[in-house]
Design a protein around this motif. Structure first.
Motif, PDB file in Angstrom:
ATOM      1  N   ALA A  57       0.837  -1.208   0.000  1.00  0.00           N
ATOM      2  CA  ALA A  57       0.000   0.000   0.000  1.00  0.00           C
ATOM      3  C   ALA A  57       0.868   1.252   0.000  1.00  0.00           C
ATOM      4  O   ALA A  57       0.605   2.207  -0.742  1.00  0.00           O
ATOM      5  CB  ALA A  57      -0.930  -0.013   1.208  1.00  0.00           C
ATOM      6  N   ALA A  58       1.917   1.261   0.819  1.00  0.00           N
ATOM      7  CA  ALA A  58       2.816   2.417   0.844  1.00  0.00           C
ATOM      8  C   ALA A  58       3.579   2.537  -0.468  1.00  0.00           C
ATOM      9  O   ALA A  58       3.792   3.647  -0.979  1.00  0.00           O
ATOM     10  CB  ALA A  58       3.785   2.280   2.018  1.00  0.00           C
ATOM     11  N   LEU A  59       3.989   1.406  -1.047  1.00  0.00           N
ATOM     12  CA  LEU A  59       4.735   1.431  -2.300  1.00  0.00           C
ATOM     13  C   LEU A  59       3.884   1.987  -3.440  1.00  0.00           C
ATOM     14  O   LEU A  59       4.325   2.855  -4.193  1.00  0.00           O
ATOM     15  CB  LEU A  59       5.218   0.019  -2.635  1.00  0.00           C
ATOM     16  N   PHE A  60       2.650   1.498  -3.559  1.00  0.00           N
ATOM     17  CA  PHE A  60       1.781   1.998  -4.628  1.00  0.00           C
ATOM     18  C   PHE A  60       1.349   3.442  -4.375  1.00  0.00           C
ATOM     19  O   PHE A  60       1.065   4.181  -5.314  1.00  0.00           O
ATOM     20  CB  PHE A  60       0.572   1.090  -4.811  1.00  0.00           C
ATOM     21  N   GLY A  61       1.313   3.845  -3.105  1.00  0.00           N
ATOM     22  CA  GLY A  61       1.012   5.250  -2.804  1.00  0.00           C
ATOM     23  C   GLY A  61       2.131   6.175  -3.251  1.00  0.00           C
ATOM     24  O   GLY A  61       1.886   7.331  -3.601  1.00  0.00           O
ATOM     25  N   ALA A  62       3.370   5.688  -3.228  1.00  0.00           N
ATOM     26  CA  ALA A  62       4.517   6.509  -3.637  1.00  0.00           C
ATOM     27  C   ALA A  62       4.799   6.421  -5.128  1.00  0.00           C
ATOM     28  O   ALA A  62       5.583   7.210  -5.655  1.00  0.00           O
ATOM     29  CB  ALA A  62       5.758   6.079  -2.857  1.00  0.00           C
TER      30      ALA A  62
END
Length: 194
Positions: A57-62
């Motif tokens: 989730a954090a990776l796709f948010g960035a």
């Protein structure tokens, strides 16, 4: 400066992943009577999915920060790259180093328990005392530190790599941006005499 924001974010995610595994392993070891090896293996298997979900989730948010173009993208690009690269690296470090550190601390704890003789006369066993403890007083080094405190080594490595990598980012700390400028001039005709 922008890269440091990503490094601070990564430190929190790495600590959260380690805490999720260690809390589960300690719970299984203390309440289910599992060995340290079995407890950490079960923790890694059962906590793998939530760890991967939060990391992805954090990776796709960035991801939009790293691939966008347009005005101001040169400021957001290093943040996106540091978050994505750091998440991939920290995910591997967390999944591989946390069990190793946990088992190393367990071996040290057991060695100290064998080396340190019990204080005072031998007392009869106390009901509900932890295993390996006859008088209810257990020497557990892991209990002295909060769960996150045991994983400073992995988190500190990520911080160190991030600080070194920050120096090599090909972006100036204050980028030279050429903003379009519009020139407007006005003139008024000279007054006529009557």
């Amino acid at each position: 400066m922008i890269g440091l924001i990503g490094i601070i974010l990564l430190m929190g995610i790495v600590k959260k992943n380690a805490i999720m595994m260690i809390d589960f392993a300690l719970e299984a070891e203390r309440h289910q009577g599992m060995s340290a090896t079995d407890a950490i293996v079960q923790a890694c298997l059962l906590r793998f999915r939530p760890i991967m979900m939060t990391t992805m989730a954090a990776l796709f948010g960035a991801l939009p920060l790293a691939v966008e173009s347009g005005t101001g993208a040169e400021l957001r690009f290093p943040l996106g790259i540091s978050i994505i690269g750091g998440l991939l690296l920290s995910q591997l470090l967390t999944l591989y180093t946390t069990p190793v550190i946990y088992l190393a601390l367990d071996r040290i704890n057991r060695g100290i328990e064998k080396a340190v003789p019990p204080a005072g006369p031998e007392l009869p066993p106390v009901a509900g005392a932890p295993r390996g403890c006859s008088n209810g007083i257990a020497l557990d080094l892991r209990a002295l530190y909060p769960p996150a405190g045991r994983h400073h080594a992995a988190g500190d490595r990520v911080v160190l790599v991030g600080i070194v990598a920050y120096e090599f980012l090909p972006v100036a700390s204050v980028p030279n941006v050429d903003f379009p400028s519009i020139r407007v001039s006005a003139s008024r005709p000279a007054p006529t005499r009557r």
